[in-house]
Scaffold this active site. Sequence first.
Site, PDB file in Angstrom:
ATOM      1  N   SER A 108      -1.652 -21.923  22.955  1.00 39.89           N
ATOM      2  CA  SER A 108      -2.835 -22.667  23.974  1.00 39.89           C
ATOM      3  C   SER A 108      -3.937 -23.165  23.073  1.00 39.89           C
ATOM      4  CB  SER A 108      -3.380 -21.541  25.040  1.00 39.89           C
ATOM      5  OG  SER A 108      -3.730 -20.501  24.371  1.00 39.89           O
TER       6      SER A 108
ATOM      7  N   HIS B 269     -15.697 -37.965  14.421  1.00 40.23           N
ATOM      8  CA  HIS B 269     -15.405 -37.735  15.631  1.00 40.23           C
ATOM      9  C   HIS B 269     -14.301 -36.950  15.938  1.00 40.23           C
ATOM     10  CE1 HIS B 269     -16.534 -42.465  16.110  1.00 40.23           C
ATOM     11  NE2 HIS B 269     -17.843 -41.773  16.021  1.00 40.23           N
TER      12      HIS B 269
END
Length: 204
Positions: free
Chosen positions: A130, A170
């Site tokens: 996850s 970014h």
Amino acid sequence: MFFLDIISDLELGKPGDRRKPEKRVNGVFWIILLNLGIYVADHLFKFQGIQSLYLYHNWPAWYQFITSTFCHANWKHLSSNLFFLYIFGKLVEEEEGSFALWLSYIFTGAGANIVSWLVLPRNAVSVGASGAVFGLFAISVLVKVMEAAQASTGLFGLSYPLQNVNHIAHLSGALIGVLLVWLLSKTPSEPLDNEISSSPRKRS
């Protein structure tokens, strides 16, 4: 009609008809197969060596920060992670390629495990994809946002090529943000959805 053309260009992610050539999507299927194979070896064939791949917080080996992202506690845990892995992994691979997908999966999964190891109790055990899936989600969203931004600059005649953008900054900022959100979700004493157990045995 002018505004309809703008909307169409933004949806394509590129001005005009210049679409990216479609890339073959194979990497995400190999990652899914690897997760499935380890699950079968662990839960069906009961190979004891598989449990050495879990991340044991009391005394972790360096490789467990990576290998634990391919292990899962049960079928529900595995199937939910693989569902979202396919969705976001496919998006990342289509835009950035198979190598970038594998790199993103490993680094985001390992990064999430490092944070959980620093925060969670020493008797915890971590397994699951996850953390990597959350990272792939962030990357896929960021890639689409950058494409839309590039399309908008082209539409309005601005010269600001995407190659000159600091992608590393970014992506790193986005992934750090993801890790912080994930960390905040883990601050309650009761473990929720990412693969934590307070006993030496795994649990989602």
